[in-house]
Design a protein around this motif. Sequence first.
Motif, PDB file in Angstrom:
ATOM      1  N   ASP A 384       0.857  -1.181   0.000  1.00  0.00           N
ATOM      2  CA  ASP A 384       0.000   0.000   0.000  1.00  0.00           C
ATOM      3  C   ASP A 384       0.894   1.232   0.000  1.00  0.00           C
ATOM      4  O   ASP A 384       1.526   1.556   1.005  1.00  0.00           O
ATOM      5  N   ASP A 415      -3.437   8.093  -5.881  1.00  0.00           N
ATOM      6  CA  ASP A 415      -3.029   6.852  -5.234  1.00  0.00           C
ATOM      7  C   ASP A 415      -2.496   5.906  -6.315  1.00  0.00           C
ATOM      8  O   ASP A 415      -3.219   5.551  -7.250  1.00  0.00           O
ATOM      9  N   ASP A 417      -1.865   2.815  -6.108  1.00  0.00           N
ATOM     10  CA  ASP A 417      -2.357   1.442  -5.991  1.00  0.00           C
ATOM     11  C   ASP A 417      -3.564   1.224  -6.887  1.00  0.00           C
ATOM     12  O   ASP A 417      -4.188   2.173  -7.400  1.00  0.00           O
ATOM     13  N   THR A 419      -6.409   0.139  -5.939  1.00  0.00           N
ATOM     14  CA  THR A 419      -7.650   0.575  -5.277  1.00  0.00           C
ATOM     15  C   THR A 419      -7.959   2.039  -5.539  1.00  0.00           C
ATOM     16  O   THR A 419      -9.126   2.441  -5.524  1.00  0.00           O
ATOM     17  N   GLU A 468      -4.257   9.257   2.252  1.00  0.00           N
ATOM     18  CA  GLU A 468      -5.343   8.381   1.823  1.00  0.00           C
ATOM     19  C   GLU A 468      -6.433   8.366   2.895  1.00  0.00           C
ATOM     20  O   GLU A 468      -6.142   8.266   4.088  1.00  0.00           O
ATOM     21  N   ASN A 471      -6.536   4.853   4.617  1.00  0.00           N
ATOM     22  CA  ASN A 471      -5.330   4.488   5.376  1.00  0.00           C
ATOM     23  C   ASN A 471      -4.568   5.768   5.691  1.00  0.00           C
ATOM     24  O   ASN A 471      -3.701   6.195   4.926  1.00  0.00           O
ATOM     25  N   GLN A 474      -0.695   6.375   5.235  1.00  0.00           N
ATOM     26  CA  GLN A 474      -0.054   6.577   3.940  1.00  0.00           C
ATOM     27  C   GLN A 474      -0.162   8.054   3.566  1.00  0.00           C
ATOM     28  O   GLN A 474      -1.225   8.538   3.183  1.00  0.00           O
TER      29      GLN A 474
END
Length: 801
Positions: A384, A415, A417, A419, A468, A471, A474
Motif C-alpha cells: 500500500d 493513489d 495502488d 484501489t 489516503e 489508510n 499513507q
Amino acid sequence: MWTSGRMSNAKSWLGLGMSLYFWGLMDLTTTVLSGTPTPPGKLEAFLSDKPQSHSRTKRSWVWNQFFVLEEYTGTDPLYVGKLHSDMDRGDGSIKYILSGEGAGVVFTIDDTTGDIHAIQRLDREERAQYTLRAQALDRRTGRPTEPESEFIIKIQDINDNEPKFLDGPYVATVPEMSPVGTSVIQVTATDADDPTYGNSARVMYSILQGQPYFSVDSKTGVIRTALMNMDREAKEYYEVIIQAKDMGGQLGGLAGTTTVNITLSDVNDNPPRFPQKHYQMSVLESAPVSSTVGRVFAKDLDEGINAEMKYTIVDGDGADAFDINTDPNFQVGIITVKKPLSFETKKSYTLKVEGANPHLEMRFLNLGPFQDTTTVHISVEDVDEPPVFEPGFYFVEVPEDVAIGTTIQIISAKDPDVTNNSIRYSIDRSSDPGRFFYVDITTGALMTARPLDREEFSWHNITVLAMEMNNPSQVGSVPVTIKVLDVNDNAPKFPRFYEAFVCENAKAGQLIQTVSAVDQDDPRNGQHFYYSLAPEAANNPNFTVRDNQDNTARILTRRSGFRQQEQSVFYLPILISDNGQPVLSSTGTLTIQVCSCDDNGHVLSCSPEAYMLPVRLSRGALIAILACIFVLLVLVLLILSMRRHRKQPYIIDDEENIHENIVRYDDEGGGEEDTEAFDIAAMWNPREAQAGGASKTRQDMLPEIESLSRYVPQTCAVNSTVHSYVLAKLYEADMDLWAAPFDSLQTYMFEGDGSVAGSLSSLQSATSDSEQSFDFLTDWGPRFRKLAELYGASEGPAPLW
C-alpha cells in the motif's frame, strides 16, 4: 744443549724432522730420531746463523712444535712432551719453568724432569694451538742456564662435532602445479671440525621425510620439487626433514637434521562455478533505489586474487530495473534496485548473471572456461503506497498585493495502488509557521490565507501533504516554492536623519548637502528617484533642490547674508518620488543650522547664545561663579540628606486616604511601626508613590520581585479575581530579564504590632480557611472596604486558581 722429545709420539718427532729438513740439516734429524746424543760440534753448527769463522753464543735448544689430541677423557694428566737441556746432569740442579698461554692452568711442567702434561680437557674448536715459553734456571743461583725459548702446542682435531643447521627450521613457498625440478629453497649445515684435516667437516645432504614430493642435492642442499602437478587444493602444507652428515656421508659420521615447512602457493587453476543454476528472489515495490534484493555466489576453489569474482547481468528483462555489484570481502554478487519498481506496472523480472575470474593465467586456460552463468527470477510484491504528486515539485509566483483567498496553484496527487483511494490535502504547519497559505482538503487548491509582503518574506517554502482516506498512515508530500513578486507599495525615504549647516558668509548657489533615498521595493527596471521641494516650500527664498538624476540631489543656497541672530535653524521639506506604478512619494525634512565660519568655510560656532555672552570675564569673576555653584551643591546635598533621615508622618486626613485600589506586596512586615519594611506612604497614595520614583526598600533584605501594582490597572483591582492577579504576576516575571530563573519563597519569622487592623497572619490560627469569617472587615472603615468586599461580603462561588 737443550733437547725436546716425546718418543711415544711419532707424529711429534715427524714434525721435528720436517722442521730440521726445512733448515737443510737432515743429518741432525737422524741423530735426534734415533735418540743418539748429538755431537756438540754439529749442534753448534745447526744453531749458528753465520759461517763458522765467526764466533757466537752457543744455544743448546733443540726445538719444535708439539701435537696433542683433543677431547682426552682419561683420568690422569695427558702427557704432551719433554724438555731437556744438555746442561742437566740429572742431579736436580736445573729447574724448568713454563710460561705463556695456558701455563699453569692448562699445561704444567715438572720443574725437575721437564715433562709437560695437559691437566684440562682440550677442545680444538675452542682453541687450536697454544704458544708457550720455556726456561732452564740454576736451582741454586736462580740464574738462567739457557736462553728463554718459545714453542707451540697444536691441538689435533678429531670428529667430535656434528653438522648443524644454524638457520633452521626453514619456511619456503613454491607455486602449485610447478614443473619437476623447480627450486624451492637451499639449506646449509656447518661443521665445527677442522676442514683441512680428514673428512670431519665434509658434509653430505639427504632427505629423510618429504619424498616423493621433494628431493635435495647431496652437495649443495638445494631442495627441488620431485612430483609434477602438485595441487594446493588437494594438499597445501608439506613437512620435509633434511639430514646433513659429515665424513662424506660415510658410516660412522655424525649427522644433524632440520625441518623445512613448504607451502604450495595458489595459482588460478580452478574455474568458478555456481552451485545453483536458478535463484528465486522477491522484493517490495516500495524498496528504495540501491536497496539489496538478494545475493548470488559462484564458488572458486582458489584463494586470494585468483578467487576474485566479477558479476555482471548479461541478459534478461530486468537489466534496466536491477544492478549487481561484487562484494570484495566475500566475493558474492549483490543484486540491488536500480530504479523505482511498481507492482501495477510489472510483477516479475528475469536476470541472467555471469560470474568470471578477472585474473587469468595463460598456461591454465585449457582448464577453463573461467566463467559461469545462472538465472535469477525476481518477483515484485504489492504494498500500500502513499499518494504520489505529479509533478514532484511546484514553483509558484504570486504578487504581494494578491487578495486573501486567491487560488495561486492547484496541487494534484493520486493513489498509485489499484484501489485508487480518495485523497485529502493539508499543509505541513512546520513549513508554514506564519499560516500564510491554505489548501483545499478535497481539490488541492492552494490559496492565500494572510496578506503577503515581499519586503517581509520574499520566498515561502511549504510542504503540501496528501493522505489516503482509507489508510491515514499513507501520506505523501511535495515541496512548493512560492516567490512573492514585488508591487510598488513603499514610498522612498531618507535612509537617515539629515542635518546640514550653512555659513553666515555663504554665497548664493553654494552646495550645503547631498541627499539620497532608499526604497524597500525592487522594481524590475531598477529604482529611480525624483527630488523637489515640497509644495509648501516651493517658493522657498533661502534654499533650492537640484536633482542629480542618479538617485541623489544637491541642496543649494538661493541667497547670501544668513544671520544666526535672525534665524539659527531652517527646516527644508523635500519631496521624494519613485518611478513605480503607481508613483509613490514621501516628504523628508532637512535640518539646516546657521553657523559662523572662517574665511575658509570652517565652522566656528553654531550656537546663537555665543553672541549674547560677554566677550571677556575676569579671573575673579570666574572664581566667584564657581564658588557660588559649589555652595549651592553643598546646600542641595545637605537638604537631601536631612530629608532622607526625617521620618514620614503616619497619620493623615482620612478623607485623603480613600482610594479605590489595592496595593500588593510580597512580604509581611512588622506593621505600621516597622518603617524599614515598607514605605507606608505608598499605601496612602500609590499613584503619587509610583510617579515620584522607586519606593523605599527594606534595608535588611532584598525583595524577591518588584511590586506588581504598577502593572495592574486600577479597574482590575475592583472587578478582577485572584486568577487575573496571578496572571499579572506571571507577566511581570516573564518580562523581567534580570529575575532569577527559579521560583523562591521568602519566609518572615516575625510579625510586628501596632497596626489598627491587628494581625492578618493565619500562621497561628487554629481554624481552617473555610471556618474563618471576614465580616469584621466591614467595621474597620473605608480603608478596608475593598478587602471586606473581596473576603467578607462575597456571595458568589470561590474563584478558581
